[in-house]
Enzyme design. Sequence first.
Site, PDB file in Angstrom:
ATOM      1  N   CYS A 171       0.715  -1.562  -0.084  1.00 33.39           N
ATOM      2  CA  CYS A 171       0.468  -0.036   0.218  1.00 33.39           C
ATOM      3  C   CYS A 171       0.951   0.891   0.287  1.00 33.39           C
ATOM      4  O   CYS A 171       0.385   2.340  -0.277  1.00 33.39           O
ATOM      5  CB  CYS A 171      -0.956   0.032   1.343  1.00 33.39           C
ATOM      6  SG  CYS A 171      -2.147  -1.651   1.601  1.00 33.39           S
TER       7      CYS A 171
ATOM      8  N   HIS B  12      -3.460   7.692   6.230  1.00 31.50           N
ATOM      9  CA  HIS B  12      -3.882   5.737   5.627  1.00 31.50           C
ATOM     10  C   HIS B  12      -5.205   5.682   6.309  1.00 31.50           C
ATOM     11  O   HIS B  12      -5.574   5.735   5.301  1.00 31.50           O
ATOM     12  CB  HIS B  12      -3.025   5.453   5.952  1.00 31.50           C
ATOM     13  CG  HIS B  12      -2.643   4.174   5.332  1.00 31.50           C
ATOM     14  ND1 HIS B  12      -2.606   3.884   3.754  1.00 31.50           N
ATOM     15  CD2 HIS B  12      -2.668   2.994   6.114  1.00 31.50           C
ATOM     16  CE1 HIS B  12      -2.710   2.922   3.779  1.00 31.50           C
ATOM     17  NE2 HIS B  12      -2.528   1.791   4.900  1.00 31.50           N
TER      18      HIS B  12
ATOM     19  N   GLU C  86      -2.709   4.903  14.263  1.00 32.69           N
ATOM     20  CA  GLU C  86      -2.369   6.528  13.369  1.00 32.69           C
ATOM     21  C   GLU C  86      -2.353   7.497  14.282  1.00 32.69           C
ATOM     22  O   GLU C  86      -1.263   7.891  13.743  1.00 32.69           O
ATOM     23  CB  GLU C  86      -2.775   6.176  12.042  1.00 32.69           C
ATOM     24  CG  GLU C  86      -2.482   7.271  10.511  1.00 32.69           C
ATOM     25  CD  GLU C  86      -3.523   7.075   9.725  1.00 32.69           C
ATOM     26  OE1 GLU C  86      -2.233   8.102   9.064  1.00 32.69           O
ATOM     27  OE2 GLU C  86      -4.070   6.211   9.222  1.00 32.69           O
TER      28      GLU C  86
ATOM     29  N   LYS D 173     -10.358   7.921   2.414  1.00 39.56           N
ATOM     30  CA  LYS D 173     -10.686   6.472   0.718  1.00 39.56           C
ATOM     31  C   LYS D 173     -12.153   5.716   1.819  1.00 39.56           C
ATOM     32  O   LYS D 173     -12.748   5.644   1.184  1.00 39.56           O
ATOM     33  CB  LYS D 173      -9.960   5.227   2.458  1.00 39.56           C
ATOM     34  CG  LYS D 173      -8.412   4.937   1.956  1.00 39.56           C
ATOM     35  CD  LYS D 173      -7.563   3.934   2.727  1.00 39.56           C
ATOM     36  CE  LYS D 173      -6.622   3.743   2.466  1.00 39.56           C
ATOM     37  NZ  LYS D 173      -5.495   5.051   1.957  1.00 39.56           N
TER      38      LYS D 173
ATOM     39  N   HIS E 129      -9.622   1.438  -0.815  1.00 41.27           N
ATOM     40  CA  HIS E 129      -8.452   1.249  -0.294  1.00 41.27           C
ATOM     41  C   HIS E 129      -8.043   0.814  -1.511  1.00 41.27           C
ATOM     42  O   HIS E 129      -8.310  -0.222  -2.171  1.00 41.27           O
ATOM     43  CB  HIS E 129      -8.274   0.660   0.686  1.00 41.27           C
ATOM     44  CG  HIS E 129      -6.383   0.539   1.128  1.00 41.27           C
ATOM     45  ND1 HIS E 129      -5.566   1.071   0.214  1.00 41.27           N
ATOM     46  CD2 HIS E 129      -5.961   0.443   2.233  1.00 41.27           C
ATOM     47  CE1 HIS E 129      -4.568   0.981   0.952  1.00 41.27           C
ATOM     48  NE2 HIS E 129      -4.570  -0.176   2.012  1.00 41.27           N
TER      49      HIS E 129
ATOM     50  N   PHE F 176       1.938  -3.433   4.667  1.00 37.71           N
ATOM     51  CA  PHE F 176       2.231  -4.247   4.970  1.00 37.71           C
ATOM     52  C   PHE F 176       4.208  -4.640   5.613  1.00 37.71           C
ATOM     53  O   PHE F 176       4.607  -3.523   4.869  1.00 37.71           O
ATOM     54  CB  PHE F 176       2.449  -5.514   4.228  1.00 37.71           C
ATOM     55  CG  PHE F 176       0.605  -5.790   3.951  1.00 37.71           C
ATOM     56  CD1 PHE F 176      -0.749  -5.527   4.887  1.00 37.71           C
ATOM     57  CD2 PHE F 176       0.372  -7.584   3.350  1.00 37.71           C
ATOM     58  CE1 PHE F 176      -1.583  -6.185   4.880  1.00 37.71           C
ATOM     59  CE2 PHE F 176      -1.341  -7.429   3.163  1.00 37.71           C
ATOM     60  CZ  PHE F 176      -2.094  -6.196   4.145  1.00 37.71           C
TER      61      PHE F 176
END
Length: 424
Positions: free
Chosen positions: A174, A316, A327, A345, A350, A410
């Site tokens: 991502c 994010h 976050e 998002k 996403h 990830f």
Amino acid sequence: MTIKISKINKLSKHGPCPVYIHGCGFNSALGLNAEEIHARLQQGRSPDMIPVSGWLNDGTDTVVGKVVSELPVIPIRCKQQDSYNNRLALSALLQIAEPIEQAIAQYGHERIAVIVGTSTSGIADNERALTAKNENGNFPEDFHYCLQEVGNPSEFIADYFDLKGPAYTLSTACSSSGRVFLSAKRLLQAGIVDAVIVGGADSLCRLTLNGFHGLEALSSTLCNPFSENRDGINIGEAAAFMLLSLSSELQPLDADKPQQAGNSGKPIALLGAGDSSDAHHISAPHPEGNGAVEAMRKALADAGLTPQDIGYVNAHGTATPLNDEMEAKAIHRVFGVQTPVSSTKPFTGHTLGAASAVEAAICWHILHYSINLPAQINDGQIADNLAPVNLVQPETKLTKQAVLSNSFAFGGNNISLIFGYVHD
């Protein structure tokens, strides 16, 4: 390929060096043109975030961010690269074709690079081809295995514009299309190229949807960032691209046509970029947000800015329990509770490898068109266990000269980008 090294930009040795943005092309569930994108951001909803059935192997429903615009046709000369993902990429690239042609005329085909972020590339086409083979024993006549290669999008773009400079793809989940900005900045400051096409493209496919569903990270409803009731992500598809250089202007193809600097009248640039890799877990972020904090602080240092200089943080904000908790802690540690924050998002889904470029494009629209900040869309039940952050309310204006965008992937692969106005 022989690469000519030009004189290294001396500004990079003596302080922050902006990387100027010459146009932004963008296509997602937010829409294809500026009018549609802005209307949906201000209305607080995107009608192309749609519920779907039949995509998940267990029959569960979910919500996806779908591109609904008609996509351009791949020309015959690039026919072997005719994938849905490349057509999606081209729909965004055609919006910045003029500055790309200006750069080619000014610098030459050999001095322009292409760096793309993606995670699935042509997998959707491969799924259809495999289905056809299972049904009738043969792949479709127009199918070619190269469409599944992760490097295909950058090769296609270089071929389409006949570019001879470096062309490659980054795939770090991502954060993929965020890292392309950092790589582009290094190429430019090293004098290897004079301009770089950067961005990302990712398209919907069953592989990704079922993979995230298997991780129990997929929501069956519209995602709910920072809410007590958040239960996972929505997958989206999108493409977003920009042209970068160290020059504030490109020579116009038409000498009588004035340069466009946006509503602000000031050039917009990538001011700073920061990255980190905390490698806390293969899929879960560090619970204290250490890697996120490091990336944001590196970006601020790279830009020569302080937290007080940032007027908006595009989070994010995946709406998964672990990401939003981490976050919020990280943003609070760096910015406290003063800086407006939102996750966009719920507007786009996403978009995985394209997510950083998509959210960079949203930041560019905020700066270029002086539109309101995107309000935080959720059910209004903010989780009590989150560190306090200043979630954007409707009709909030940008009051500073710079914005920051986060992407966390990830394996703890983190990237933070700062965009803003440049004062000559």
